[in-house]
Design a protein around this motif. Structure first.
Motif, short mmCIF file in Angstrom:
data_model
loop_
_atom_site.label_atom_id
_atom_site.label_comp_id
_atom_site.label_asym_id
_atom_site.label_seq_id
_atom_site.Cartn_x
_atom_site.Cartn_y
_atom_site.Cartn_z
N ARG A 96 0.83 -1.21 0.00
CA ARG A 96 0.00 0.00 0.00
C ARG A 96 0.86 1.27 0.00
O ARG A 96 0.52 2.26 -0.64
N ALA A 97 1.98 1.24 0.70
CA ALA A 97 2.88 2.40 0.75
C ALA A 97 3.46 2.68 -0.64
O ALA A 97 3.53 3.84 -1.06
N LYS A 98 3.86 1.63 -1.35
CA LYS A 98 4.40 1.82 -2.70
C LYS A 98 3.35 2.44 -3.61
O LYS A 98 3.66 3.35 -4.40
N GLN A 99 2.11 1.97 -3.51
CA GLN A 99 1.05 2.50 -4.35
C GLN A 99 0.76 3.96 -4.01
O GLN A 99 0.58 4.79 -4.91
N LEU A 100 0.77 4.27 -2.71
CA LEU A 100 0.51 5.64 -2.29
C LEU A 100 1.60 6.59 -2.79
O LEU A 100 1.32 7.70 -3.27
N LEU A 101 2.85 6.16 -2.75
CA LEU A 101 3.95 6.98 -3.24
C LEU A 101 3.85 7.18 -4.75
O LEU A 101 4.12 8.27 -5.26
N ARG A 102 3.47 6.10 -5.47
CA ARG A 102 3.29 6.24 -6.92
C ARG A 102 2.16 7.22 -7.23
O ARG A 102 2.27 8.05 -8.14
N ASP A 103 1.08 7.13 -6.47
CA ASP A 103 -0.06 8.03 -6.69
C ASP A 103 0.31 9.48 -6.40
O ASP A 103 -0.08 10.40 -7.14
N SER A 104 1.06 9.70 -5.31
CA SER A 104 1.45 11.07 -4.97
C SER A 104 2.36 11.66 -6.03
O SER A 104 2.25 12.84 -6.38
N GLU A 105 3.26 10.85 -6.58
CA GLU A 105 4.14 11.33 -7.65
C GLU A 105 3.34 11.64 -8.91
O GLU A 105 3.58 12.64 -9.60
N ALA A 106 2.35 10.78 -9.21
CA ALA A 106 1.52 11.00 -10.39
C ALA A 106 0.70 12.28 -10.27
O ALA A 106 0.50 13.01 -11.25
N ILE A 107 0.23 12.57 -9.04
CA ILE A 107 -0.53 13.80 -8.82
C ILE A 107 0.34 15.02 -9.13
O ILE A 107 -0.09 15.96 -9.81
N LEU A 108 1.59 15.01 -8.64
CA LEU A 108 2.49 16.14 -8.89
C LEU A 108 2.76 16.31 -10.38
O LEU A 108 2.78 17.43 -10.90
N VAL A 109 2.97 15.19 -11.09
CA VAL A 109 3.23 15.26 -12.53
C VAL A 109 2.01 15.81 -13.26
O VAL A 109 2.13 16.65 -14.16
N ASP A 110 0.82 15.32 -12.86
CA ASP A 110 -0.41 15.79 -13.51
C ASP A 110 -0.60 17.30 -13.32
O ASP A 110 -0.97 18.01 -14.26
N ILE A 111 -0.38 17.77 -12.09
CA ILE A 111 -0.56 19.18 -11.81
C ILE A 111 0.44 20.02 -12.60
O ILE A 111 0.10 21.06 -13.19
N LYS A 112 1.71 19.57 -12.65
CA LYS A 112 2.74 20.31 -13.38
C LYS A 112 2.44 20.35 -14.88
O LYS A 112 2.81 21.30 -15.57
N ASN A 113 1.79 19.30 -15.39
CA ASN A 113 1.51 19.22 -16.82
C ASN A 113 0.16 19.80 -17.21
O ASN A 113 -0.23 19.74 -18.37
N MET A 114 -0.57 20.33 -16.21
CA MET A 114 -1.87 20.93 -16.53
C MET A 114 -1.69 22.10 -17.49
O MET A 114 -0.76 22.89 -17.37
N THR A 115 -2.56 22.19 -18.44
CA THR A 115 -2.53 23.30 -19.39
C THR A 115 -3.36 24.45 -18.86
O THR A 115 -4.51 24.27 -18.47
N ALA A 116 -2.76 25.63 -18.81
CA ALA A 116 -3.49 26.80 -18.36
C ALA A 116 -4.61 27.10 -19.36
O ALA A 116 -4.42 27.04 -20.57
N ALA A 117 -5.79 27.39 -18.84
CA ALA A 117 -6.94 27.66 -19.70
C ALA A 117 -7.88 28.61 -18.97
O ALA A 117 -7.86 28.72 -17.75
N GLY A 118 -8.71 29.31 -19.75
CA GLY A 118 -9.70 30.19 -19.16
C GLY A 118 -9.46 31.64 -19.53
O GLY A 118 -8.62 31.97 -20.35
N ASN A 119 -10.24 32.52 -18.91
CA ASN A 119 -10.19 33.95 -19.19
C ASN A 119 -9.35 34.67 -18.14
O ASN A 119 -9.45 34.38 -16.95
N VAL A 120 -8.54 35.61 -18.59
CA VAL A 120 -7.73 36.43 -17.69
C VAL A 120 -7.92 37.90 -18.09
O VAL A 120 -7.63 38.26 -19.23
N THR A 121 -8.42 38.71 -17.16
CA THR A 121 -8.63 40.13 -17.42
C THR A 121 -7.51 40.93 -16.76
O THR A 121 -7.26 40.78 -15.56
N ILE A 122 -6.85 41.77 -17.56
CA ILE A 122 -5.69 42.53 -17.09
C ILE A 122 -5.98 44.02 -17.19
O ILE A 122 -6.41 44.50 -18.24
N GLY A 123 -5.73 44.75 -16.13
CA GLY A 123 -5.81 46.20 -16.15
C GLY A 123 -4.43 46.80 -16.29
O GLY A 123 -3.52 46.44 -15.54
N VAL A 124 -4.26 47.69 -17.27
CA VAL A 124 -2.94 48.26 -17.57
C VAL A 124 -3.07 49.76 -17.80
O VAL A 124 -3.97 50.20 -18.54
N PRO A 125 -2.19 50.59 -17.22
CA PRO A 125 -2.22 52.03 -17.51
C PRO A 125 -1.74 52.31 -18.92
O PRO A 125 -0.90 51.57 -19.45
#
Length: 321
Positions: free
Chosen positions: A70-99
């Motif tokens: 179970r510990a090995k599986q949990l470590l693999r899952d935690s590593e996969a979560i980090l990889v997934d988050i790092k590989n997430m593609t930014a998406a959506g709307n961003v509103t910027i105010g600029v002078p």
């Protein structure tokens, strides 16, 4: 029951895979006693034995074998979560105010980079004065604000991007020698076009002139940057602006610019995110691009100022992870 620390799980798995505390200690470059203590802490937390030692090393108990898998599986899952988050593609709307004074130097390259790196991000630009950028940030209408600090700000917003000096800008062939530093007292006989109060730049200029006991000859008050630059090019008037507002015209030889000294007039440009909600990944990425581009512009001499990387007080712009 308190959760077992992932670092302890990693040590436990490495001990079992090594087959002995001695080999695991050598692989991890830690003392054998430290590893033995971590195993004992896990066993005390679980209330059961996980390993026992024999002449050949460590052997798993029946419970220990189950815990190991179970510990090995949990470590693999935690590593996969980090990889997934790092590989997430930014998406959506961003509103910027600029002078308006920084749109020409920031926006073209920023928008091109966003289209290249984050094709699923949609940018909305609100070009307005710093006071409105601050207001729109505070009420959640903007995701990112690029704004100048003025004395009217009740708090300091976000991270400081750059401290930029003011220049006197005028027509080529005018009374001022391009590039030669000038004092405020040298400007008393020149006609100026300036923004009207309470524009932040006008407040800054008026304060500096009051301290230096200088009265500028302001013949026209206009808040529109494009119109100001057209009047300068037509001849007869000068303005006080940051170099970033006229770098294209100076490079093309259409406008002359000289730094103001004795005293120098400077202002701070800041980057902030809305404090109404946590910044999205897209917001973080775009904020990171803005900061990176300002750094490059300052280093390459296109933006005359000093870069200040240390974050200051206020709703901070969160780093990209």
């Amino acid at each position: 029951m308190e959760l077992v620390d992932l670092r302890k799980l990693d040590v436990f798995v490495k001990i079992v895979e090594a087959g002995s505390l001695t080999r695991a200690a050598a692989q991890l470059s830690v003392a054998q006693s430290a590893l033995s203590r971590k195993v004992r802490e896990i066993e005390e937390q679980l209330g059961t034995a996980l390993v026992y030692r024999n002449g050949r090393g460590v052997v798993l108990t029946e419970t220990g074998q189950h815990f190991f898998e179970r510990a090995k599986q949990l470590l693999r899952d935690s590593e996969a979560i980090l990889v997934d988050i790092k590989n997430m593609t930014a998406a959506g709307n961003v509103t910027i105010g600029v002078p308006p004074s920084v749109t020409e130097i920031i926006l073209p390259k920023l928008l091109a980079q966003v289209l290249l790196d984050f094709p699923d991000v949609r940018i909305k630009i609100v070009e307005t004065f710093s006071g409105y950028v601050q207001e729109y940030l505070l009420n959640g209408q903007l995701d990112i604000g690029v704004l100048y600090e003025t004395r009217r700000m009740p708090t300091l917003l976000g991270d400081e991007l750059v401290v930029e000096e003011m220049y006197v800008v005028g027509p080529t062939g005018g009374p001022l020698e391009p590039g030669r530093p000038v004092s405020l007292t040298e400007l008393t006989g020149i006609s100026f076009v300036l923004p009207s109060r309470p524009h932040g730049l006008r407040v800054l200029i008026d304060d500096a002139c009051a301290k230096a006991k200088v009265n500028l000859n302001v013949v026209v008050e206009i808040n529109g940057l494009g119109t100001v630059k057209n009047l300068i090019r037509a001849g007869g008037v000068h303005a006080i602006l940051p170099y970033s507002a006229v770098f294209n015209e100076v490079a093309a030889g259409l406008i002359a610019a000289s730094p103001i000294v004795a005293p120098a007039i400077s202002r701070r440009l800041r980057l902030a995110t809305s404090n109404e909600r946590p910044p999205s990944r897209a917001t973080r990425q775009v904020a990171h691009l803005i900061r990176t581009q300002v750094n490059e512009l300052v280093r390459n001499g296109f933006w005359h100022g000093q870069f200040a990387p240390a974050p200051l007080a206020g709703p901070a712009v969160l780093p990209v992870r």
